[in-house]
Design an enzyme around this catalytic site. Structure first.
Site, mmCIF file in Angstrom:
data_model
loop_
_atom_site.group_PDB
_atom_site.id
_atom_site.type_symbol
_atom_site.label_atom_id
_atom_site.label_comp_id
_atom_site.label_asym_id
_atom_site.label_seq_id
_atom_site.Cartn_x
_atom_site.Cartn_y
_atom_site.Cartn_z
ATOM 1 N N GLY A 136 0.785 -1.233 0.000
ATOM 2 C CA GLY A 136 0.000 0.000 0.000
ATOM 3 C C GLY A 136 0.813 1.276 0.000
ATOM 4 O O GLY A 136 0.368 2.305 0.510
ATOM 5 N N ARG A 165 -14.398 -16.372 -10.112
ATOM 6 C CA ARG A 165 -14.051 -14.968 -10.319
ATOM 7 C C ARG A 165 -15.303 -14.090 -10.399
ATOM 8 O O ARG A 165 -15.343 -12.979 -9.881
ATOM 9 C CB ARG A 165 -13.232 -14.866 -11.617
ATOM 10 C CG ARG A 165 -12.530 -13.555 -11.811
ATOM 11 C CD ARG A 165 -11.641 -13.560 -13.042
ATOM 12 N NE ARG A 165 -10.500 -14.448 -12.955
ATOM 13 C CZ ARG A 165 -9.388 -14.196 -12.249
ATOM 14 N NH1 ARG A 165 -9.276 -13.080 -11.568
ATOM 15 N NH2 ARG A 165 -8.398 -15.068 -12.217
ATOM 16 N N MET A 199 -3.949 -7.039 -7.047
ATOM 17 C CA MET A 199 -3.411 -8.093 -7.905
ATOM 18 C C MET A 199 -4.489 -9.091 -8.321
ATOM 19 O O MET A 199 -4.446 -10.269 -7.961
ATOM 20 C CB MET A 199 -2.262 -8.811 -7.184
ATOM 21 C CG MET A 199 -1.138 -7.897 -6.768
ATOM 22 S SD MET A 199 -0.413 -7.000 -8.149
ATOM 23 C CE MET A 199 0.605 -8.290 -8.840
ATOM 24 N N ILE A 218 -7.139 -10.203 -11.749
ATOM 25 C CA ILE A 218 -7.670 -9.992 -13.100
ATOM 26 C C ILE A 218 -9.167 -9.765 -12.950
ATOM 27 O O ILE A 218 -9.847 -10.504 -12.223
ATOM 28 C CB ILE A 218 -7.351 -11.204 -13.990
ATOM 29 C CG1 ILE A 218 -5.836 -11.241 -14.221
ATOM 30 C CG2 ILE A 218 -8.113 -11.131 -15.312
ATOM 31 C CD1 ILE A 218 -5.352 -12.451 -14.983
ATOM 32 N N LEU A 219 -9.677 -8.735 -13.604
ATOM 33 C CA LEU A 219 -11.066 -8.315 -13.396
ATOM 34 C C LEU A 219 -11.960 -8.818 -14.526
ATOM 35 O O LEU A 219 -11.545 -8.866 -15.692
ATOM 36 C CB LEU A 219 -11.119 -6.787 -13.336
ATOM 37 C CG LEU A 219 -10.238 -6.186 -12.232
ATOM 38 C CD1 LEU A 219 -10.058 -4.690 -12.437
ATOM 39 C CD2 LEU A 219 -10.829 -6.475 -10.855
ATOM 40 N N ASN A 240 -5.781 2.569 -12.748
ATOM 41 C CA ASN A 240 -4.798 1.583 -12.290
ATOM 42 C C ASN A 240 -3.405 2.166 -12.483
ATOM 43 O O ASN A 240 -3.212 3.068 -13.306
ATOM 44 C CB ASN A 240 -4.933 0.299 -13.118
ATOM 45 C CG ASN A 240 -3.960 -0.786 -12.659
ATOM 46 O OD1 ASN A 240 -3.761 -0.982 -11.458
ATOM 47 N ND2 ASN A 240 -3.347 -1.480 -13.603
ATOM 48 N N HIS A 293 0.482 0.841 -13.386
ATOM 49 C CA HIS A 293 1.219 -0.327 -13.863
ATOM 50 C C HIS A 293 2.689 0.057 -14.029
ATOM 51 O O HIS A 293 3.006 1.049 -14.695
ATOM 52 C CB HIS A 293 0.653 -0.800 -15.204
ATOM 53 C CG HIS A 293 1.371 -2.013 -15.713
ATOM 54 N ND1 HIS A 293 1.161 -3.274 -15.190
ATOM 55 C CD2 HIS A 293 2.346 -2.140 -16.656
ATOM 56 C CE1 HIS A 293 1.968 -4.133 -15.799
ATOM 57 N NE2 HIS A 293 2.695 -3.473 -16.682
ATOM 58 N N ASP A 318 -4.180 -4.213 -18.451
ATOM 59 C CA ASP A 318 -3.135 -3.190 -18.620
ATOM 60 C C ASP A 318 -3.240 -2.491 -19.980
ATOM 61 O O ASP A 318 -2.223 -2.061 -20.542
ATOM 62 C CB ASP A 318 -1.720 -3.791 -18.457
ATOM 63 C CG ASP A 318 -1.519 -4.439 -17.097
ATOM 64 O OD1 ASP A 318 -2.108 -3.948 -16.117
ATOM 65 O OD2 ASP A 318 -0.778 -5.438 -17.027
ATOM 66 N N GLU A 367 5.980 6.514 -8.984
ATOM 67 C CA GLU A 367 4.580 6.104 -8.786
ATOM 68 C C GLU A 367 3.913 7.033 -7.781
ATOM 69 O O GLU A 367 2.768 7.459 -7.968
ATOM 70 C CB GLU A 367 4.504 4.660 -8.251
ATOM 71 C CG GLU A 367 5.042 3.641 -9.216
ATOM 72 C CD GLU A 367 4.831 2.196 -8.745
ATOM 73 O OE1 GLU A 367 4.144 1.969 -7.745
ATOM 74 O OE2 GLU A 367 5.381 1.300 -9.399
HETATM 75 C C1 GRF Z 1 3.289 -1.031 -7.562
HETATM 76 O O1 GRF Z 1 4.559 -1.275 -8.032
HETATM 77 C C2 GRF Z 1 2.324 -0.835 -8.694
HETATM 78 O O2 GRF Z 1 2.892 -0.262 -9.816
HETATM 79 C C3 GRF Z 1 1.870 -2.241 -8.988
HETATM 80 O O3 GRF Z 1 1.836 -2.868 -7.742
HETATM 81 C C4 GRF Z 1 2.719 -2.226 -6.851
HETATM 82 C C5 GRF Z 1 1.967 -1.836 -5.622
HETATM 83 O O4 GRF Z 1 2.770 -1.362 -4.596
HETATM 84 N N1 GRF Z 1 0.618 -2.209 -9.697
HETATM 85 P P1 GRF Z 1 2.126 -0.770 -3.287
HETATM 86 O O5 GRF Z 1 1.228 -1.855 -2.678
HETATM 87 O O6 GRF Z 1 1.339 0.463 -3.647
HETATM 88 O O7 GRF Z 1 3.282 -0.477 -2.399
#
Ligand code: GRF
Length: 219
Positions: free
Chosen positions: A15, A68, A93, A95-96, A110, A112, A148, A177
């Protein structure tokens, strides 16, 4: 408070992107109401971060569902009970199903860890190194049925350096990020960002396929 965009964040792990949003709210930079944090995994650190910030948390363990479709339907119900304007996938994590992505089309983002459309899927940092890329990075995009594959909103580029391994490169990418996700969420919350005809539109202007581009040469 009530006129701020309501945001529900979905997580599966540490997170740190959630934390970047929390920090933005607490500093006054990010005008949103973090309505709830939902995890599909128990005991993850992201849930602790949310609790510490007084954000309601929910656990919906996918392992307790037979398929799912039924998990995604239960998740939709849970999310919608918070009446969000925006759903933010932050290291979620899963797949939707198409039903899920259709339900939140144009109001779900999202992040990525690659310069999409390069390196969709997992292990992006190692794959960028193995491919001999000079640059790597991260993309925030609207979520569509294609994994993605939705229209990009913002990308940050970082260099790949000679002695990088996947974890060093991942750290460099993660610093970006935590800059670009709050930025994209802020644009959406202010009504500046929309998905129109399958494209990202910022302040009335369609964005290029890469989204808004930010470069960092910081090692
Ligand atoms: C990040 O690297 C993001 O790009 C990917 O999952 C990771 C999540 O990290 N989708 P965090 O849980 O926000 O630390």
């Amino acid at each position: 408070m009530s006129n701020k965009a309501r945001v529900v964040v979905l997580i599966s792990g540490s997170g740190s992107n959630l934390q970047a949003l929390i920090d933005g709210v607490q500093s006054g930079e990010l005008p949103i109401n973090l309505a709830a944090v939902i995890s599909n995994r128990p005991d993850v650190f992201g849930l602790e971060r949310a609790t510490k910030a007084n954000i309601p948390t929910e656990l919906l363990d996918h392992k307790t569902f037979t398929d799912r479709e039924s998990f995604d339907r239960a998740l939709m119900e849970k999310i919608d009970s918070y009446q969000p304007d925006l759903v933010v996938l932050a290291g979620f994590m899963r797949i939707l199903t198409p039903e899920f992505t259709q339900h939140y089309l144009g109001r779900m983002l999202n992040i990525h860890p690659s310069l999409l459309p390069k390196f969709q899927g997992l292990h992006t940092h190692q794959r960028a190194i193995d491919a001999g890329e000079s640059h790597h990075g991260v993309t925030v995009h609207f979520v569509t049925a294609e994994l993605d594959g939705g229209p990009a909103v913002v990308q940050a580029r970082v260099p790949v350096l000679a002695n990088d391994d996947a974890s060093i490169l991942a750290k460099r990418v993660q610093r970006q990020e935590h800059v670009i996700y709050p930025l994209a969420v802020k644009w959406f919350a202010q009504g500046d960002l929309h998905m129109i005809d399958g494209k990202s539109v910022l302040k009335g202007e369609p964005l290029p396929a890469s989204g808004f581009l930010i470069s960092s040469d910081e090692p």
